[in-house]
Design an enzyme around this catalytic site. Sequence first.
Site, PDB file in Angstrom:
ATOM      1  N   GLY A  74       1.615   2.714  10.811  1.00 33.43           N
ATOM      2  CA  GLY A  74       2.256   3.689  10.304  1.00 33.43           C
ATOM      3  C   GLY A  74       3.698   3.778  11.091  1.00 33.43           C
ATOM      4  O   GLY A  74       3.917   3.068  11.831  1.00 33.43           O
ATOM      5  N   HIS A 105      -9.896   0.996   4.427  1.00 34.37           N
ATOM      6  CA  HIS A 105      -8.526   1.505   5.085  1.00 34.37           C
ATOM      7  C   HIS A 105      -8.731   2.389   6.273  1.00 34.37           C
ATOM      8  O   HIS A 105      -9.692   3.179   6.101  1.00 34.37           O
ATOM      9  CB  HIS A 105      -7.636   1.857   4.385  1.00 34.37           C
ATOM     10  CG  HIS A 105      -6.399   1.955   4.873  1.00 34.37           C
ATOM     11  ND1 HIS A 105      -5.677   3.012   5.598  1.00 34.37           N
ATOM     12  CD2 HIS A 105      -5.083   0.921   4.670  1.00 34.37           C
ATOM     13  CE1 HIS A 105      -4.531   2.720   6.202  1.00 34.37           C
ATOM     14  NE2 HIS A 105      -4.350   1.414   5.569  1.00 34.37           N
ATOM     15  N   GLU A 120      -5.903  -5.008  10.226  1.00 30.29           N
ATOM     16  CA  GLU A 120      -5.136  -3.807  10.572  1.00 30.29           C
ATOM     17  C   GLU A 120      -5.533  -3.051  11.708  1.00 30.29           C
ATOM     18  O   GLU A 120      -6.435  -2.232  11.667  1.00 30.29           O
ATOM     19  CB  GLU A 120      -5.043  -3.088   9.214  1.00 30.29           C
ATOM     20  CG  GLU A 120      -4.703  -3.451   8.033  1.00 30.29           C
ATOM     21  CD  GLU A 120      -3.839  -2.529   7.329  1.00 30.29           C
ATOM     22  OE1 GLU A 120      -2.841  -2.836   6.767  1.00 30.29           O
ATOM     23  OE2 GLU A 120      -4.423  -1.306   6.795  1.00 30.29           O
ATOM     24  N   SER A 144       2.842  -1.918  10.177  1.00 26.08           N
ATOM     25  CA  SER A 144       4.305  -1.783  10.775  1.00 26.08           C
ATOM     26  C   SER A 144       5.030  -3.035  10.417  1.00 26.08           C
ATOM     27  O   SER A 144       5.933  -3.370  11.183  1.00 26.08           O
ATOM     28  CB  SER A 144       4.521  -1.284  12.021  1.00 26.08           C
ATOM     29  OG  SER A 144       3.959  -0.154  12.094  1.00 26.08           O
ATOM     30  N   ASN A 159       0.938  -1.174  -0.029  1.00 21.32           N
ATOM     31  CA  ASN A 159      -0.168  -0.109   0.030  1.00 21.32           C
ATOM     32  C   ASN A 159       0.981   1.137   0.135  1.00 21.32           C
ATOM     33  O   ASN A 159       1.403   1.620   1.135  1.00 21.32           O
ATOM     34  CB  ASN A 159      -0.804  -0.054   1.244  1.00 21.32           C
ATOM     35  CG  ASN A 159      -1.767   1.213   1.367  1.00 21.32           C
ATOM     36  OD1 ASN A 159      -1.935   2.025   0.261  1.00 21.32           O
ATOM     37  ND2 ASN A 159      -2.478   1.271   2.444  1.00 21.32           N
TER      38      ASN A 159
HETATM   39  C1  PEP Z   1      -1.346   0.164   5.970  1.00 22.36           C
HETATM   40  O1  PEP Z   1      -1.551   1.345   6.328  1.00 22.36           O
HETATM   41  O2  PEP Z   1      -2.025  -0.394   5.456  1.00 22.36           O
HETATM   42  C2  PEP Z   1      -0.026  -0.340   6.720  1.00 22.36           C
HETATM   43  C3  PEP Z   1       0.042  -1.360   6.688  1.00 22.36           C
HETATM   44  O3  PEP Z   1       0.908   0.744   6.913  1.00 22.36           O
HETATM   45  P1  PEP Z   1       2.263   0.570   7.773  1.00 22.36           P
HETATM   46  O4  PEP Z   1       2.896  -0.712   7.230  1.00 22.36           O
HETATM   47  O5  PEP Z   1       3.021   1.657   7.140  1.00 22.36           O
HETATM   48  O6  PEP Z   1       2.034   0.532   9.194  1.00 22.36           O
END
Ligand code: PEP
Length: 265
Positions: free
Chosen positions: A172, A96, A166, A214, A10
């Site tokens: 993030g 999301h 998620e 993350s 993403n």
């Molecule tokens: C996301 O926002 O879908 C995500 C997984 O972000 P990150 O890996 O940066 O936490």
Amino acid sequence: MKTNYLIIANWKLNPQTTVEAKKIFTGIKKVSTKLKNVSTVICVPYVYLSDLKKLASKKCILGVQDIAVPTEGAHTGLVSASMVKKFGVTYTIVGHSEVRARGENDATVRAKVTTAVTNGLVPVICVGEQARDTQGFFWHTIKEQVITAIGNLPRKSLEQIVIAYEPVWAIGKDAPRPATPAECFEVVLFIRKVISDIFSPADAHNVQVLYGGSVTPKDALGFIEHGGVDGYLVGHESLLPKHFDTILINTENYANTQKTKTIKK
Ligand code: PEP
């Protein structure tokens, strides 16, 4: 045991130029096309679709980060499922947390899931709690998100959806920590139970469930090994081809070791 994994990038509101987008995409494609057990999807900003369409392949698939509910008409600023399909897009993220934070509710997520499926796109439906409370209200949030998003789908459509767990608190660069595989495992079991109650245990087993929040080359595999998932949704690390490629390769190697074990038995 499943040995086919799905890893989705993403890119969010990145990168800033077409040149960079092509460079990152090509860097990922070099590795992803060699993998037998891993499918790679890259969800990019709409403006890069035209250029990246020429680079995409069966093993390095194009996705987008959102679609509109309506498919045409007076809807300023929206982009439809049928429009992105023309660029070879097969997946779209839906629900999301960053889109939900801009006002999207469960009912709109449901409508987007229906639009995606009807137009032949695979919705990657993001669910997850803002925070973990000690009374366990977060379980209710996840259950409601899953039921509302997929509860009205015909059973056959389950083959054409992906769910991404998620936890918002783990998403993030500034997140204090990712979820642990154990935390992920119990939620994934719970999501499959919710699906099983609506449809059947076999359907619940077959739906692909991913973890996102993350994920890094260091910790990604733990979510497949001990977190009960079929792959990951990767945010910021997917903009770094070296890091993302390591995640892809580690997953491919893991799948190969699992296959060998299965054959020996
Ligand atoms: C996301 O926002 O879908 C995500 C997984 O972000 P990150 O890996 O940066 O936490």
